[in-house]
Scaffold this motif. Structure first.
Motif, short mmCIF file in Angstrom:
data_model
loop_
_atom_site.label_atom_id
_atom_site.label_comp_id
_atom_site.label_asym_id
_atom_site.label_seq_id
_atom_site.Cartn_x
_atom_site.Cartn_y
_atom_site.Cartn_z
N UNK A 183 8.63 3.03 27.35
CA UNK A 183 7.48 3.05 28.25
C UNK A 183 7.99 2.88 29.67
N UNK A 184 7.76 3.88 30.50
CA UNK A 184 8.29 3.88 31.85
C UNK A 184 7.16 4.04 32.86
N UNK A 185 7.12 3.15 33.84
CA UNK A 185 6.20 3.30 34.96
C UNK A 185 6.92 4.04 36.07
N UNK A 186 6.30 5.11 36.56
CA UNK A 186 6.97 6.05 37.46
C UNK A 186 6.18 6.12 38.77
N UNK A 187 6.89 6.11 39.87
CA UNK A 187 6.25 6.22 41.19
C UNK A 187 5.57 7.58 41.31
N UNK A 188 4.28 7.57 41.61
CA UNK A 188 3.53 8.81 41.67
C UNK A 188 3.93 9.71 42.83
N UNK A 189 4.63 9.16 43.82
CA UNK A 189 5.01 9.96 45.00
C UNK A 189 6.30 10.74 44.78
N UNK A 190 7.28 10.12 44.14
CA UNK A 190 8.60 10.74 44.08
C UNK A 190 9.19 10.87 42.69
N UNK A 191 8.58 10.28 41.68
CA UNK A 191 9.10 10.38 40.32
C UNK A 191 10.16 9.35 39.98
N UNK A 192 10.42 8.39 40.88
CA UNK A 192 11.40 7.35 40.58
C UNK A 192 10.83 6.35 39.57
N UNK A 193 11.66 5.89 38.66
CA UNK A 193 11.23 4.91 37.67
C UNK A 193 11.13 3.54 38.32
N UNK A 194 9.97 2.92 38.22
CA UNK A 194 9.74 1.60 38.81
C UNK A 194 10.16 0.50 37.85
#
Length: 382
Positions: free
Chosen positions: A121-132
């Protein structure tokens, strides 16, 4: 007295089933005859005020060329968007689903491999796709569906475990439904559950999925209420769920090439009911993923026949017709599996199995400056 009341309710339920089967058999995108539905419109349709409250012009998905999907993912079986607007990915790591993964009784054959070692389960920054952040390592065996409720809770299904899970936004386990590695068809078991959705009441809707072809409803504490199976509606792999503003649940009925919308709480037996219906289109093929925003349904299909193109659909859930087709501009869809819409209506995400990636689409108003008043008039009821 109680037995008479139960008998009366059963009669009403049978009558509703008969009506439902008649309605769904007559509704399709190509040749729907409005006269077949007019006799039901007093009980089904939104009132004018409800319509204006939820109405918004349909939003057009356009590929975001600046978005970069996270790399080194397994099969991305599910996507959801949390209340903050960030994307959540559910992926399978090093696992795949093939002919030998389950036996003829749907029992998982690769338990010996242990749970997936990496964060699933990965939370991803909606702006750039980086994994938070990530979690879910050493927990799941074959991920499938993911749903984020308005409170930020994360709901997951694992088709190998035959279970449904509720987690907090940061991965704290709160609820488990179903029996671990034990497929079944009674009210306390699932068999490869595919998807979860949570109603505003907190009631939990589970699409139970590949084997049982049914919908199961639980109260907000996870106590089972009833299953909606062949006695109510015939489904062939209910693969994904979404909830409309009127609280109807829409189902991607994958192998029937359609979308089915119904009131799973059985308030159809009450005065102000919403009768079930199905939506068809010649280009649907196998619908894998559905999501919705302000009454419009966004869907993606998958590999079906050579003459069925893989693409996205925007569907008017009131008029029950496809109003737009869409797809990436830079490439094509290969094996879409799931779709999610931002709760603020700013973005739409599609996950693929095959090229294990996620597409981001910006949701924008139509560039041709379509007259919204005319759209409202077109959606008025005659």
């Amino acid at each position: 007295m109680a037995s008479r009341r139960n008998q009366f309710l059963r009669v009403l339920l049978i009558f509703t089933v008969v009506v439902f089967r008649g309605v769904t058999s007559n509704i399709n995108d190509g040749n729907f005859d409005g006269s077949n539905f007019n006799k039901f419109d007093a009980s089904y349709r939104f009132s004018h005020d409800q319509f204006l409250e939820f109405y918004n012009a349909p939003l057009h998905p356009i590929e975001n060329h600046f978005w970069r999907s996270p790399e080194n993912l397994g099969e991305v079986s599910g996507v959801a968007v949390e209340p903050t607007g960030n994307l959540i990915i559910f992926h399978r790591g090093d696992r795949t689903w093939n002919h030998d993964t389950f036996d003829e009784n749907a029992k998982y054959q690769e338990k010996y491999k242990g749970p997936i070692r990496e964060n699933t389960v990965l939370t991803v920054d909606s702006k750039n796709g980086n994994i938070i952040r990530g979690w879910g390592n050493q927990t799941f065996y074959l991920p499938h569906g993911i749903h984020a409720d308005p409170f930020g809770n994360i709901w997951l299904t694992d088709i190998a475990l035959h279970q449904v899970f509720k987690y907090s936004a940061f991965g704290v386990l709160q609820l488990i439904l179903g029996q671990r590695f034990m497929p079944g068809s009674d009210i306390n078991h699932f068999c490869q559950p595919t998807s979860v959705a949570v109603l505003s009441s907190g009631e939990i809707v589970v699409a139970d999925g590949y084997c049982n072809n049914r919908i199961v409803l639980f109260d907000k504490r996870g106590n089972p209420k009833y299953a909606i199976g062949e006695n109510w509606i015939t489904l062939r792999i209910p693969h994904a769920l979404t909830i409309l503003p009127n609280e109807q649940v829409c189902i991607a009925d994958r192998e029937d090439f359609r979308i089915v919308c119904l009131d799973v709480t059985f308030s159809g037996l009450k005065q102000n009911s919403y009768l079930p219906y199905s939506i068809h289109h010649p280009q649907f093929g196998r619908i894998f993923g559905i999501a919705s925003y302000r009454g419009f349904i966004y869907a993606v299909n998958g590999m079906t026949f050579k003459n069925i193109q893989i693409k996205g659909f925007t569907i008017d859930s009131i008029n029950r017709n496809v109003i737009e087709f869409w797809s990436p501009e830079s490439s094509v869809f290969t094996m879409p599996h799931a779709i999610a819409v931002c709760p603020y209506g700013s973005a739409l995400y599609v996950s693929e199995i095959g090229p294990n990636k996620v597409w981001k689409f910006d949701l924008v108003t139509k560039s041709n400056n379509t007259d919204v008043k005319q759209l409202v008039l077109n959606r008025e009821w005659k």
